[in-house]
Design a protein around this motif. Sequence first.
Motif, PDB file in Angstrom:
ATOM      1  N   LEU A   1      30.720   7.044 -11.284  1.00  0.00           N
ATOM      2  CA  LEU A   1      30.451   8.406 -12.189  1.00  0.00           C
ATOM      3  C   LEU A   1      30.675   8.190 -13.744  1.00  0.00           C
ATOM      4  O   LEU A   1      30.837   7.323 -14.268  1.00  0.00           O
ATOM      5  N   ASP A   2      29.958   8.979 -14.676  1.00  0.00           N
ATOM      6  CA  ASP A   2      29.915   8.332 -15.704  1.00  0.00           C
ATOM      7  C   ASP A   2      30.689   9.203 -16.042  1.00  0.00           C
ATOM      8  O   ASP A   2      31.045  10.679 -16.244  1.00  0.00           O
ATOM      9  N   MET A   3      31.629   8.496 -17.512  1.00  0.00           N
ATOM     10  CA  MET A   3      33.320   9.470 -17.378  1.00  0.00           C
ATOM     11  C   MET A   3      32.629   9.244 -19.073  1.00  0.00           C
ATOM     12  O   MET A   3      32.484   8.098 -20.141  1.00  0.00           O
ATOM     13  N   ALA A   4      33.485   9.768 -19.791  1.00  0.00           N
ATOM     14  CA  ALA A   4      34.222  10.094 -21.158  1.00  0.00           C
ATOM     15  C   ALA A   4      35.519  11.171 -21.748  1.00  0.00           C
ATOM     16  O   ALA A   4      35.502  11.519 -21.210  1.00  0.00           O
TER      17      ALA A   4
ATOM     18  N   VAL B   1      31.507   6.315 -19.848  1.00  0.00           N
ATOM     19  CA  VAL B   1      31.201   4.369 -19.544  1.00  0.00           C
ATOM     20  C   VAL B   1      30.943   4.798 -17.718  1.00  0.00           C
ATOM     21  O   VAL B   1      31.540   5.937 -17.189  1.00  0.00           O
ATOM     22  N   ALA B   2      30.208   4.123 -17.185  1.00  0.00           N
ATOM     23  CA  ALA B   2      29.939   4.065 -15.850  1.00  0.00           C
ATOM     24  C   ALA B   2      31.487   3.416 -15.264  1.00  0.00           C
ATOM     25  O   ALA B   2      31.914   2.759 -15.618  1.00  0.00           O
ATOM     26  N   VAL B   3      31.956   4.405 -14.123  1.00  0.00           N
ATOM     27  CA  VAL B   3      33.156   4.126 -13.512  1.00  0.00           C
ATOM     28  C   VAL B   3      32.504   4.336 -11.836  1.00  0.00           C
ATOM     29  O   VAL B   3      32.443   4.988 -11.371  1.00  0.00           O
ATOM     30  N   PRO B   4      32.654   2.837 -10.983  1.00  0.00           N
ATOM     31  CA  PRO B   4      32.856   2.608  -9.363  1.00  0.00           C
ATOM     32  C   PRO B   4      34.141   2.987  -9.505  1.00  0.00           C
ATOM     33  O   PRO B   4      35.129   3.558  -9.373  1.00  0.00           O
ATOM     34  N   ILE B   5      33.427   4.605  -8.204  1.00  0.00           N
ATOM     35  CA  ILE B   5      34.526   4.930  -7.389  1.00  0.00           C
ATOM     36  C   ILE B   5      34.313   4.308  -5.862  1.00  0.00           C
ATOM     37  O   ILE B   5      33.537   4.628  -5.650  1.00  0.00           O
ATOM     38  N   SER B   6      35.333   3.747  -4.996  1.00  0.00           N
ATOM     39  CA  SER B   6      35.152   3.196  -4.268  1.00  0.00           C
ATOM     40  C   SER B   6      34.919   4.339  -3.420  1.00  0.00           C
ATOM     41  O   SER B   6      35.385   5.455  -2.791  1.00  0.00           O
ATOM     42  N   ALA B   7      34.233   4.715  -1.579  1.00  0.00           N
ATOM     43  CA  ALA B   7      33.710   5.398  -1.923  1.00  0.00           C
ATOM     44  C   ALA B   7      34.294   5.193   0.189  1.00  0.00           C
ATOM     45  O   ALA B   7      34.170   4.537   0.608  1.00  0.00           O
TER      46      ALA B   7
ATOM     47  N   ARG C   1      26.953   9.427  -9.645  1.00  0.00           N
ATOM     48  CA  ARG C   1      25.148   9.112  -8.934  1.00  0.00           C
ATOM     49  C   ARG C   1      25.833   8.549  -7.727  1.00  0.00           C
ATOM     50  O   ARG C   1      27.015   7.698  -7.630  1.00  0.00           O
ATOM     51  N   THR C   2      25.188   8.121  -6.796  1.00  0.00           N
ATOM     52  CA  THR C   2      25.628   8.108  -5.010  1.00  0.00           C
ATOM     53  C   THR C   2      24.233   6.966  -5.116  1.00  0.00           C
ATOM     54  O   THR C   2      22.906   7.787  -5.245  1.00  0.00           O
TER      55      THR C   2
END
Length: 165
Positions: free
Chosen positions: A15-18, A26-32, A74-75
């Motif tokens: 996720l791009d989050m702010a 910031v790019a935030v990796p999320i566990s899928a 992004r996926t």
Amino acid sequence: MPTQHVWTREIVVELDMAYLGQTHTVAVPISAVVAGGQVVPPTRQQIAEAFDAAYLATYGRLLNNGVRRVINMRTAVIGRRPKFDLATLAPESGTLEAALKGQRQVHFATQWYDTAIYDRLAPLAGLLSKAPPFWNKPTRPFLSIPDWWRVWMTTATPLSNAKED
């Protein structure tokens, strides 16, 4: 993509989050997590914790009472397959005689040398040539210095040279 040829499959979600009011993300990796063929969405708490960790790692601090927002998602699904040996596609090796295109005189230091001219694109994997060969390449010629260099052909490095020991 045929799954019988893939050893593993990796799902990457970012996720791009702010914080609200900020233009930088910031790019935030999320566990899928996939269960029963369905993606299990992360909770708001998991997303908040992941953002805090990514923001802290990037900027060294968090904003107190900042409102987090998701800008983009992004996926990617990455299939990992067994290593493929590209050497199996290499042409069979030829001979130096077949690659020989001619001779020319080349001057090194204080004397002239008869120098063989070889076709650079000829398949010569595994062959070793003592200098002074002149390799005729479409992009640029390659000349090896006599009595000082050796030149060899491999499948990984089509043309290599090194100082003769």
